[in-house]
Design a protein around this motif. Structure first.
Motif, PDB file in Angstrom:
ATOM      1  N   ALA A  71       1.318  -1.201  -0.532  1.00  0.00           N
ATOM      2  CA  ALA A  71       0.138  -0.162  -0.442  1.00  0.00           C
ATOM      3  C   ALA A  71       0.758   0.840  -0.393  1.00  0.00           C
ATOM      4  O   ALA A  71       0.399   2.503  -0.508  1.00  0.00           O
ATOM      5  N   VAL A  72       1.837   0.785   1.094  1.00  0.00           N
ATOM      6  CA  VAL A  72       3.112   2.568   0.988  1.00  0.00           C
ATOM      7  C   VAL A  72       3.483   2.499  -0.488  1.00  0.00           C
ATOM      8  O   VAL A  72       3.488   3.638  -1.220  1.00  0.00           O
ATOM      9  N   ALA A  73       4.175   1.534  -1.422  1.00  0.00           N
ATOM     10  CA  ALA A  73       4.490   1.619  -1.758  1.00  0.00           C
ATOM     11  C   ALA A  73       3.476   1.763  -3.597  1.00  0.00           C
ATOM     12  O   ALA A  73       4.272   2.656  -4.646  1.00  0.00           O
ATOM     13  N   ASP A  90      10.067   4.427   0.078  1.00  0.00           N
ATOM     14  CA  ASP A  90      10.539   3.428  -0.769  1.00  0.00           C
ATOM     15  C   ASP A  90      10.003   2.581   0.145  1.00  0.00           C
ATOM     16  O   ASP A  90      10.370   2.656   1.287  1.00  0.00           O
ATOM     17  N   THR A  91      10.238   1.369  -0.503  1.00  0.00           N
ATOM     18  CA  THR A  91      10.122   0.179   0.333  1.00  0.00           C
ATOM     19  C   THR A  91      11.135  -0.630  -0.001  1.00  0.00           C
ATOM     20  O   THR A  91      11.624  -0.958  -1.110  1.00  0.00           O
ATOM     21  N   LEU A  92      11.191  -1.799   0.732  1.00  0.00           N
ATOM     22  CA  LEU A  92      12.353  -2.872   0.383  1.00  0.00           C
ATOM     23  C   LEU A  92      12.139  -3.996  -0.205  1.00  0.00           C
ATOM     24  O   LEU A  92      10.565  -3.702  -0.129  1.00  0.00           O
ATOM     25  N   THR A  93      12.527  -4.150  -1.301  1.00  0.00           N
ATOM     26  CA  THR A  93      12.880  -5.482  -1.791  1.00  0.00           C
ATOM     27  C   THR A  93      11.904  -7.032  -0.958  1.00  0.00           C
ATOM     28  O   THR A  93      12.998  -7.197   0.343  1.00  0.00           O
ATOM     29  N   ALA A  94      11.637  -7.384  -1.759  1.00  0.00           N
ATOM     30  CA  ALA A  94      10.788  -8.790  -1.153  1.00  0.00           C
ATOM     31  C   ALA A  94      12.112  -9.475  -0.367  1.00  0.00           C
ATOM     32  O   ALA A  94      11.413 -10.557   0.543  1.00  0.00           O
TER      33      ALA A  94
END
Length: 85
Positions: A23-25, A33-37
């Motif tokens: 949701a943030v991404a 920014d979000t971290l990669t899975a």
């Protein structure tokens, strides 16, 4: 070692903690920014949000992660790049 940046308002951090990373991404806001899975958490029973400070784990400079932890501010997220794949 990263440089200091502006602090995130605690109210915003509390709201981000209630959201999923996807949701943030999906906001596509330029400063978010979000971290990669591929990056797996040590503890899977918690969520967190904050300004990220990244440090590279270099065997010739093992003091860097310790110094980063010593200088970290409240609500900062420390990410250690171990260069493992």
């Amino acid at each position: 070692m990263s440089t200091d940046s502006d602090r995130i308002n605690p109210t915003i951090l509390n709201r981000l903690n209630q959201c999923s990373p996807s949701a943030v991404a999906d906001t596509k806001h330029e400063s978010v920014d979000t971290l990669t899975a591929m990056i797996k958490p040590i503890h899977s029973d918690c969520t967190f949000a904050g300004t990220v400070r990244t440090v590279v784990l270099d065997p010739s400079a093992l003091w860097a992660p310790v110094q980063t932890l010593d200088t970290a501010l409240e609500d900062e997220v420390i990410v250690v790049d171990t260069n493992e794949q």
